[in-house]
Design an enzyme around this catalytic site. Sequence first.
Site, PDB file in Angstrom:
ATOM      1  N   ASP A 198       0.874  -1.170   0.000  1.00  0.00           N
ATOM      2  CA  ASP A 198       0.000   0.000   0.000  1.00  0.00           C
ATOM      3  C   ASP A 198       0.912   1.221   0.000  1.00  0.00           C
ATOM      4  OD1 ASP A 198      -1.552   2.187   0.641  1.00  0.00           O
ATOM      5  OD2 ASP A 198      -2.522   1.280   2.383  1.00  0.00           O
ATOM      6  N   LYS A 224      -3.504  12.125  -3.295  1.00  0.00           N
ATOM      7  CA  LYS A 224      -2.604  12.373  -2.177  1.00  0.00           C
ATOM      8  C   LYS A 224      -1.254  12.916  -2.642  1.00  0.00           C
ATOM      9  CE  LYS A 224      -4.684   8.703   0.646  1.00  0.00           C
ATOM     10  NZ  LYS A 224      -5.336   9.490   1.702  1.00  0.00           N
ATOM     11  N   CYS A 364      -9.449   5.432   9.634  1.00  0.00           N
ATOM     12  CA  CYS A 364      -9.629   4.143   8.944  1.00  0.00           C
ATOM     13  C   CYS A 364      -8.572   3.135   9.399  1.00  0.00           C
ATOM     14  CB  CYS A 364      -9.579   4.316   7.428  1.00  0.00           C
ATOM     15  SG  CYS A 364     -10.931   5.312   6.785  1.00  0.00           S
TER      16      CYS A 364
END
Length: 409
Positions: A198, A224, A364
């Site tokens: 990730d 991002k 999250c």
Amino acid sequence: MDIKAIRSQFPILDQEVNGHPLVYLDSSATSQKPISVIETLEKYYKEINSNVHRGVHTLGTRATDAYEGAREKVRKFINAKSTQEVIFTRGTTTSLNWVASSYAMANLKEGDEIVITVMEHHSNIIPWQQVAKKTGATLKYFPLQEDGTLSLDAVQATITANTKIVSVTHVSNVLGTINPIKEIAKIAHENGAVMVVDEAQGAPHLKIDVQDLDVDFLGFSGHKMCGPTGIGILYGKKHLLENMEPVEFGGEMIDFVELYDSTWKELPWKFEGGTPTIAGAIGLGAAIDFLNEVGLDNIAEHELKLSQYALEKLSTIEGISIYGPMDPAKRSGLVTFNIEDVHPHDVATVLDAEGIAVRAGHHCAQPLMRWLKATATARASYYLYNTEEDIDKLVSGLVKTKEYFSDVF
């Protein structure tokens, strides 16, 4: 880096919020966009707008050239061997889900192991939970050290001959921890496992070389890293992608369609069914141009200084708890914290009244919150356009927050 010149390229920063100059410290949630990216999107819709790969007319050709040109920019940005290994997705979440639903579902069975960390974002936990439930594989977690870092000894001890997938974030969105991906990938491969990364929080800040890291799959998001929302990347080694089935079916990803069977286009298009996010891909290409112009090494150096400054200044606040490694060299551009006896949502609300944007909540990452023994935290995340003055205003705002709540209670 000329920070003043860089800031001037981000028009959104030149405004007041609640009567104060905006201090944007929420780039880990989404970064702001430079004028070059905004103008690229505008130019696409004003001058190029057309579907890709379909029309032979001039606009269609221009759109296709710009779209595939963006793919080549991504390839260079991460040093993939071929554009066939670069797939446009909606973002990191989609990229990770595609690896789980296409590769993992087809290759895992009962007795196999998937290993991840407690610091993962939900998008790198839930897909593997689902794979484990449906295939009978076992989901395991690397233990974290007290400072929120991974020990390679623990990695070596946790991965076994039964491990088929290792999936780890390069940079934690809560702790800021920079994980040793290259070393983890080596251990994974020595045990016959596939390495998934990730890269949502890494790609905006670190120079990524997928060949040097030797990862098998990697995903990141455009929004991002100064690009538009709704666009992301899935990188995969060619031989793995070739043996995977598409996740979405429809137009553009097909070669031939018969009444009862169909065949797929070659990579990367077999994974890009339907009309893609054309403007988003082209905008991502413009964001990569911008980051390359500034220089990823310069960005990393700037953020290291900001991390050192932020950790030093925040540590002077009485009653503050800072999470993650205290060595700025071991973390990326964020600091997550709590103020004693003040809920992080209240912290964020008071800061917002001062024009300071931070994130509050579980980010999250609920399993990590439980590991930290916290229900929620506040997070200030900075990027190439932030300054030490922004950190000073954050510290001043936190002192004011403490004073306000001590007076109230």
